[in-house]
Scaffold this motif. Structure first.
Motif, PDB file in Angstrom:
ATOM      1  N   LEU A 304     -23.360 -17.547   7.308  1.00  0.00           N
ATOM      2  CA  LEU A 304     -24.615 -17.094   7.885  1.00  0.00           C
ATOM      3  C   LEU A 304     -24.927 -15.672   7.445  1.00  0.00           C
ATOM      4  CD1 LEU A 304     -24.436 -18.395  11.561  1.00  0.00           C
ATOM      5  CD2 LEU A 304     -25.328 -19.555   9.528  1.00  0.00           C
ATOM      6  N   SER A 305     -26.218 -15.346   7.440  1.00  0.00           N
ATOM      7  CA  SER A 305     -26.632 -13.992   7.087  1.00  0.00           C
ATOM      8  C   SER A 305     -27.955 -13.668   7.752  1.00  0.00           C
ATOM      9  CB  SER A 305     -26.740 -13.838   5.566  1.00  0.00           C
ATOM     10  OG  SER A 305     -27.712 -14.706   5.015  1.00  0.00           O
ATOM     11  N   MET A 306     -28.252 -12.370   7.820  1.00  0.00           N
ATOM     12  CA  MET A 306     -29.457 -11.896   8.501  1.00  0.00           C
ATOM     13  C   MET A 306     -30.525 -11.414   7.536  1.00  0.00           C
ATOM     14  SD  MET A 306     -28.965 -12.579  11.624  1.00  0.00           S
ATOM     15  CE  MET A 306     -30.542 -11.922  12.137  1.00  0.00           C
ATOM     16  N   ASP A 307     -30.219 -11.335   6.244  1.00  0.00           N
ATOM     17  CA  ASP A 307     -31.163 -10.976   5.196  1.00  0.00           C
ATOM     18  C   ASP A 307     -31.558  -9.501   5.267  1.00  0.00           C
ATOM     19  OD1 ASP A 307     -32.951 -11.019   3.078  1.00  0.00           O
ATOM     20  OD2 ASP A 307     -33.831 -12.919   3.640  1.00  0.00           O
ATOM     21  N   THR A 308     -32.581  -9.131   6.026  1.00  0.00           N
ATOM     22  CA  THR A 308     -33.029  -7.736   6.023  1.00  0.00           C
ATOM     23  C   THR A 308     -33.737  -7.386   7.316  1.00  0.00           C
ATOM     24  OG1 THR A 308     -34.588  -6.176   5.017  1.00  0.00           O
ATOM     25  CG2 THR A 308     -35.068  -8.520   4.735  1.00  0.00           C
ATOM     26  N   SER A 309     -33.468  -6.194   7.800  1.00  0.00           N
ATOM     27  CA  SER A 309     -34.116  -5.718   9.022  1.00  0.00           C
ATOM     28  C   SER A 309     -35.501  -5.165   8.760  1.00  0.00           C
ATOM     29  CB  SER A 309     -33.248  -4.659   9.718  1.00  0.00           C
ATOM     30  OG  SER A 309     -32.092  -5.255  10.262  1.00  0.00           O
ATOM     31  N   VAL A 310     -35.979  -5.171   7.502  1.00  0.00           N
ATOM     32  CA  VAL A 310     -37.387  -4.861   7.290  1.00  0.00           C
ATOM     33  C   VAL A 310     -38.242  -5.959   7.928  1.00  0.00           C
ATOM     34  CG1 VAL A 310     -37.823  -6.050   5.077  1.00  0.00           C
ATOM     35  CG2 VAL A 310     -38.964  -3.873   5.583  1.00  0.00           C
ATOM     36  N   TRP A 311     -37.654  -7.146   8.133  1.00  0.00           N
ATOM     37  CA  TRP A 311     -38.265  -8.249   8.862  1.00  0.00           C
ATOM     38  C   TRP A 311     -37.574  -8.456  10.212  1.00  0.00           C
ATOM     39  CZ3 TRP A 311     -38.545 -10.668   3.602  1.00  0.00           C
ATOM     40  CH2 TRP A 311     -39.821 -11.133   3.272  1.00  0.00           C
TER      41      TRP A 311
END
Length: 488
Positions: A304-311
């Motif tokens: 699992l991953s969260m990708d980016t906190s810009v989103w």
């Protein structure tokens, strides 16, 4: 004789400590233990069991009413973008490409990468993510890479720098003398606290120039992480090229893999690859439907991953919930289309917790080191406990409780490599204020470089009807393209 009720200043000096009377989810045999203990000596898990005998002077952590799990492992996060937290909350993927790849990527400095990484790294350990792969595709020169590493040296987490440069050709920067010197200077000895991978994409150019970057990875013994199956950007063409060239093996992680055909999934499965699923990203940005529903039918290991906190956030409880819910939704919809009803969910809470822990460890090639509560492994641990939270009582189904009931506010204790970095809900020696100031300075700089009009337009973009966005991978030709959907 053990020493009860430690204060935060009692941790340190490699003093042994033990979690007492917890519900322990080992992610290994024997699975779940009720009323059990976990003993940590030095960097390692020394023992797991009920009523453990411990060395003289061992500190006791009362874990009754709580759940001890392995620390979470995030296998794909663009950490440097955390400095613009939430800025792209209304973006589709095309707007992400326009902002970073086409318009403003060159604005960001090494100190902006450092500030974003520092905030993201602190947030990781604060929320129980003890290992994070930084998909660091903003590293235009090794100076940027040094800035990213500096942040990791200041935060006591376990990190993997996935080195990338989305504005440059990977077959060129990975073979430059400057990059080779960076690798030699910073990764000349094994270190399970700080690893290195190569991060680049394969947009499908006919001559497959990325071959040179794969050859570099093989030469240096580095794993590769690549965005695959991203609708309109990285397609089945890339999988075919990698497969035909012999570069698909168990050292490659395919991020998203949300819009591939059956043949591509079969190739990933046959070659031992792993998939990093970022469900909230795939649901919102448009890479394709979250891929667990497809890849589990092929037996492909997932993390699992969260990708980016810009989103989105860095909340791994959210990642697990979203993944389980998305998979079940797809299962139900597929059954309904056949006039059938799902009477038992195929994907279980235990499965997504496995993805968040052992799945992540496998993706990073660290399954012998982290990912489960196993004697001899590194002590990366999370105590989920909150005596004042209604959501933390009763605990009946431990796996489902972690996934659907607990949250970041219930993160009581975090241990990384045997070091307690958070206790009783408070970080130890890791204040936010200095980092907050660095991030604020970075935001002020970026905003000033864009100008107020572009800053506002970037946050609230308007895409004209039926406009095709140019290939975001400007250094090469390929399949990548995005066409704006016509408005009603």
């Amino acid at each position: 004789m053990s020493v009860p009720a430690p204060h935060s200043d009692q941790f340190g000096d490699d003093r042994p400590f033990v979690f007492r009377n917890a519900t322990v989810i080992t992610m290994d045999s024997p699975g779940v233990l009720e009323g059990a203990d976990v003993l940590v000596i030095g960097k390692d898990i020394a023992a797991v069991g009920v009523s453990l005998e411990v060395p003289e002077g061992t500190l006791e952590i009362d874990a009754s009413g709580g759940i001890v799990t392995p620390g979470f492992v995030d296998t794909h996060r663009h950490m440097w973008q955390t400095g613009l937290r939430g800025y792209g909350g209304d973006w589709a993927l095309s707007q992400y490409f326009v902002f970073y790849y086409l318009n403003w990527g060159e604005v960001f400095r090494p100190e902006d990468v450092y500030a974003g990484n520092l905030l993201s790294a602190l947030e990781s350990v604060d929320t129980g993510v003890t290992t994070t792969l930084d998909w660091s595709h903003g590293l235009r020169t090794p100076e940027y890479g040094e800035a990213a590493l500096q942040a990791f040296r200041e935060i006591p987490g376990r990190f993997v720098l996935a080195y990338g440069n989305y504005l440059g050709a990977p077959w060129e920067w990975s073979n430059s003398p400057e990059f080779r010197e960076f690798v030699t200077r910073n990764f000349n000895a094994p270190d399970d606290m700080l690893g290195l991978q190569l991060a680049f994409d394969v947009p499908g150019a006919a001559d497959f120039p990325e071959k040179g970057a794969f050859e570099t990875a093989r030469e240096l013994g580095l794993r590769v992480t690549t965005h695959a199956g991203v609708w309109g950007a990285t397609t089945d063409t890339a999988i075919t090229q990698m497969y035909d060239a012999g570069f698909m093996d168990d050292s490659v992680t395919y991020v998203h893999s949300a819009s591939l055909n059956e043949q591509s999934y079969q190739k990933i499965a046959a070659t031992g690859g792993t998939v990093s699923v970022a469900t909230e990203s795939e649901q919102s940005a448009g890479q394709g439907y979250p891929s667990t529903w497809a890849i589990r039918r092929h037996g492909i290991p997932a993390s699992l991953s969260m990708d980016t906190s810009v989103w989105w956030s860095a909340d791994f409880f959210s990642a697990m919930r979203a993944t389980l819910s998305a998979d079940r939704s797809r299962d139900h919809l597929e059954a309904h289309a056949r006039g059938e009803t799902i009477v038992a969910n195929r994907l279980r809470a235990e499965d997504v917790l496995h993805m968040a822990t052992m799945g992540g460890a496998k993706s990073l090639g660290m399954e012998d080191t982290i990912g489960s509560i196993t004697p001899g492994k590194r002590a990366d641990l999370l105590l989920i406990k909150n005596d004042e939270s209604p959501a933390m009582t009763p605990i009946l189904h431990p796996y489902a409780h972690v996934v659907y009931q607990a949250g970041t506010a219930d993160v009581h204790t975090v241990v990384v490599n045997g070091r307690v970095v958070k206790y009783e809900g408070r970080r130890l020696g890791l204040p936010l204020a200095p980092i907050r100031d660095k991030v604020a300075a970075s935001v002020e700089y970026v905003r000033s470089k864009l100008g107020e009009q572009a800053w506002q337009e970037g946050m609230h973009p308007e895409i004209p009807v039926d406009e095709e966005i140019e290939n975001p991978y400007r250094y090469t030709d390929g399949d990548a393209h995005v066409v704006a959907q016509g408005r009603e």
